[in-house]
Design a protein around this motif. Structure first.
Motif, PDB file in Angstrom:
ATOM      1  N   GLY A   1      -3.605   0.642 -10.969  1.00  0.00           N
ATOM      2  CA  GLY A   1      -3.476  -0.039  -9.698  1.00  0.00           C
ATOM      3  C   GLY A   1      -4.866  -0.268  -9.130  1.00  0.00           C
ATOM      4  N   LEU A   2      -5.073  -1.443  -8.572  1.00  0.00           N
ATOM      5  CA  LEU A   2      -6.333  -1.759  -7.901  1.00  0.00           C
ATOM      6  C   LEU A   2      -6.018  -1.933  -6.424  1.00  0.00           C
ATOM      7  CD1 LEU A   2      -9.365  -2.438  -8.050  1.00  0.00           C
ATOM      8  CD2 LEU A   2      -8.705  -4.826  -8.433  1.00  0.00           C
ATOM      9  N   GLY A   3      -6.530  -1.017  -5.613  1.00  0.00           N
ATOM     10  CA  GLY A   3      -6.311  -1.102  -4.175  1.00  0.00           C
ATOM     11  C   GLY A   3      -7.160  -2.211  -3.582  1.00  0.00           C
ATOM     12  N   VAL A   4      -6.509  -3.154  -2.912  1.00  0.00           N
ATOM     13  CA  VAL A   4      -7.194  -4.292  -2.307  1.00  0.00           C
ATOM     14  C   VAL A   4      -6.816  -4.363  -0.834  1.00  0.00           C
ATOM     15  CG1 VAL A   4      -7.194  -5.541  -4.510  1.00  0.00           C
ATOM     16  CG2 VAL A   4      -5.375  -5.999  -2.844  1.00  0.00           C
ATOM     17  N   GLY A   5      -7.564  -5.143  -0.085  1.00  0.00           N
ATOM     18  CA  GLY A   5      -7.280  -5.283   1.338  1.00  0.00           C
ATOM     19  C   GLY A   5      -6.069  -6.134   1.616  1.00  0.00           C
TER      20      GLY A   5
ATOM     21  N   ASP B   1      -9.832   2.318  -5.997  1.00  0.00           N
ATOM     22  CA  ASP B   1     -10.146   1.664  -4.732  1.00  0.00           C
ATOM     23  C   ASP B   1     -11.137   0.532  -4.972  1.00  0.00           C
ATOM     24  OD1 ASP B   1     -10.939   0.912  -2.192  1.00  0.00           O
ATOM     25  OD2 ASP B   1     -11.022   2.959  -1.432  1.00  0.00           O
ATOM     26  N   GLY B   2     -10.667  -0.699  -4.831  1.00  0.00           N
ATOM     27  CA  GLY B   2     -11.526  -1.868  -5.019  1.00  0.00           C
ATOM     28  C   GLY B   2     -12.690  -1.903  -4.044  1.00  0.00           C
TER      29      GLY B   2
ATOM     30  N   ARG C   1       0.849  -1.185   0.000  1.00  0.00           N
ATOM     31  CA  ARG C   1       0.000   0.000   0.000  1.00  0.00           C
ATOM     32  C   ARG C   1       0.891   1.243   0.000  1.00  0.00           C
ATOM     33  NH1 ARG C   1      -4.698   0.265  -1.681  1.00  0.00           N
ATOM     34  NH2 ARG C   1      -6.314   0.872  -0.269  1.00  0.00           N
ATOM     35  N   LEU C   2       0.681   2.117  -0.973  1.00  0.00           N
ATOM     36  CA  LEU C   2       1.444   3.356  -1.086  1.00  0.00           C
ATOM     37  C   LEU C   2       0.486   4.525  -0.926  1.00  0.00           C
ATOM     38  CD1 LEU C   2       3.497   2.401  -4.279  1.00  0.00           C
ATOM     39  CD2 LEU C   2       4.332   2.436  -1.924  1.00  0.00           C
ATOM     40  N   PRO C   3       0.947   5.611  -0.300  1.00  0.00           N
ATOM     41  CA  PRO C   3       0.053   6.773  -0.176  1.00  0.00           C
ATOM     42  C   PRO C   3      -0.203   7.388  -1.551  1.00  0.00           C
ATOM     43  CG  PRO C   3       2.250   7.279   0.674  1.00  0.00           C
ATOM     44  CD  PRO C   3       2.245   5.821   0.318  1.00  0.00           C
ATOM     45  N   ALA C   4      -1.465   7.607  -1.855  1.00  0.00           N
ATOM     46  CA  ALA C   4      -1.861   8.161  -3.153  1.00  0.00           C
ATOM     47  C   ALA C   4      -2.123   9.650  -3.019  1.00  0.00           C
ATOM     48  CB  ALA C   4      -3.105   7.463  -3.667  1.00  0.00           C
ATOM     49  N   THR C   5      -1.731  10.389  -4.046  1.00  0.00           N
ATOM     50  CA  THR C   5      -2.029  11.815  -4.114  1.00  0.00           C
ATOM     51  C   THR C   5      -3.400  11.973  -4.755  1.00  0.00           C
ATOM     52  OG1 THR C   5       0.309  12.336  -4.368  1.00  0.00           O
ATOM     53  CG2 THR C   5      -1.264  14.037  -5.023  1.00  0.00           C
ATOM     54  N   ARG C   6      -4.317  12.512  -4.013  1.00  0.00           N
ATOM     55  CA  ARG C   6      -5.697  12.675  -4.474  1.00  0.00           C
ATOM     56  C   ARG C   6      -5.759  13.670  -5.636  1.00  0.00           C
ATOM     57  NH1 ARG C   6     -10.142  10.459  -5.303  1.00  0.00           N
ATOM     58  NH2 ARG C   6     -12.012  11.603  -4.857  1.00  0.00           N
TER      59      ARG C   6
ATOM     60  N   ALA D   1      -2.815  -3.526  -0.249  1.00  0.00           N
ATOM     61  CA  ALA D   1      -1.857  -3.773  -1.328  1.00  0.00           C
ATOM     62  C   ALA D   1      -2.415  -3.153  -2.598  1.00  0.00           C
ATOM     63  CB  ALA D   1      -1.639  -5.273  -1.518  1.00  0.00           C
ATOM     64  N   ILE D   2      -1.550  -3.015  -3.578  1.00  0.00           N
ATOM     65  CA  ILE D   2      -1.962  -2.524  -4.889  1.00  0.00           C
ATOM     66  C   ILE D   2      -1.629  -3.602  -5.908  1.00  0.00           C
ATOM     67  CG2 ILE D   2      -1.615  -0.772  -6.673  1.00  0.00           C
ATOM     68  CD1 ILE D   2      -0.801   1.171  -4.418  1.00  0.00           C
ATOM     69  N   VAL D   3      -2.655  -4.077  -6.607  1.00  0.00           N
ATOM     70  CA  VAL D   3      -2.466  -5.048  -7.680  1.00  0.00           C
ATOM     71  C   VAL D   3      -2.406  -4.239  -8.976  1.00  0.00           C
ATOM     72  CG1 VAL D   3      -3.457  -7.043  -8.873  1.00  0.00           C
ATOM     73  CG2 VAL D   3      -3.727  -6.818  -6.391  1.00  0.00           C
ATOM     74  N   VAL D   4      -1.248  -4.266  -9.623  1.00  0.00           N
ATOM     75  CA  VAL D   4      -1.057  -3.503 -10.861  1.00  0.00           C
ATOM     76  C   VAL D   4      -1.507  -4.376 -12.025  1.00  0.00           C
ATOM     77  CG1 VAL D   4       0.581  -2.293 -12.340  1.00  0.00           C
ATOM     78  CG2 VAL D   4       0.872  -2.232  -9.846  1.00  0.00           C
TER      79      VAL D   4
END
Length: 161
Positions: free
Chosen positions: A104-108, A76-77, A48-53, A92-95
Motif C-alpha cells: 500500500g502506498l499512503g497518499v494524500g 508513507d508516500g 485511509r485505514l489505521p496502520a499498526t506500527r 487514501a491507500i493505493v494498493v
C-alpha cells in the motif's frame, strides 16, 4: 453503398486506436506533488485505514493494515518523497503490485484515472525536490505537471529489490 462508406472510416479509426500507445495511470497527490502510477500495477484504492506500527522499521513504513483478512504493508508516500502533508487531504491507500507482492502506498488524495497518448509524456527530468531516479516521466494534466513515479524504485528504497 452508403453503409459501406460509413463502415470504412470506423474501421480505420479503430485500427489507429488499437495501434496507438496510451498511458493509463492513476493520478494522486502526495503533499504538493501531483503523481501518477501506471494503472497496470494498481490493484485497488482504499480509504485511509489505521496502520499498526511495526517496531524497528524505517519511518517510511506506516505499518500493517488488515484488508479482508490479508495483512498489507503500507508505505508513507509523504516520507518517501519528502513532502509535507496537507490538512485538506483525506488520505487514501493505493494498493500496487510490485515484483509479485502487494504494498500500500499512503497518499494524500486520489484525483483521477488518466489516459493520455504515450508521446505526450516526456521522459524523466530533474524536478525541484524530487529524486530524478524515482521519476519515469513527466506529463501535463489540466496545465499542471505531474510525475509518473517509478514505483519499483520508490519501494526498493525501503523494502529492497
Amino acid at each position: 453503398m452508403l453503409l459501406t462508406l460509413i463502415r470504412w472510416p470506423i474501421f480505420f479509426s479503430s485500427i489507429e486506436m488499437a495501434n496507438s500507445k496510451t498511458l493509463h495511470a492513476v493520478i494522486f497527490r502526495i503533499g504538493a506533488l501531483i503523481c501518477a502510477a501506471p494503472a497496470g500495477i494498481v490493484r485497488e484504492i482504499l480509504p485511509r485505514l489505521p496502520a499498526t506500527r511495526i517496531p524497528g522499521v524505517a519511518p517510511a513504513i506506516e505499518g500493517l493494515v488488515n484488508v479482508r483478512g490479508t495483512l498489507l504493508t503500507v508505505l508513507d508516500g509523504h516520507v518517501l518523497l519528502q513532502q509535507e502533508r496537507r490538512a485538506e487531504d483525506e488520505g487514501a491507500i493505493v494498493v500496487v503490485d510490485v515484483t509479485g507482492r502487494r504494498y500500500g502506498l499512503g497518499v494524500g488524495q486520489v484525483l483521477d484515472f488518466l489516459e493520455v497518448p504515450e508521446q505526450s509524456v516526456a521522459q524523466r527530468a530533474d524536478l525541484p525536490g524530487v529524486d530524478p531516479r524515482l521519476v519515469k516521466a513527466v506529463g501535463l494534466r489540466d496545465d499542471r505537471p505531474y510525475i509518473l513515479l517509478d514505483i519499483d524504485r520508490l519501494l526498493e528504497t525501503i523494502v529492497g529489490g
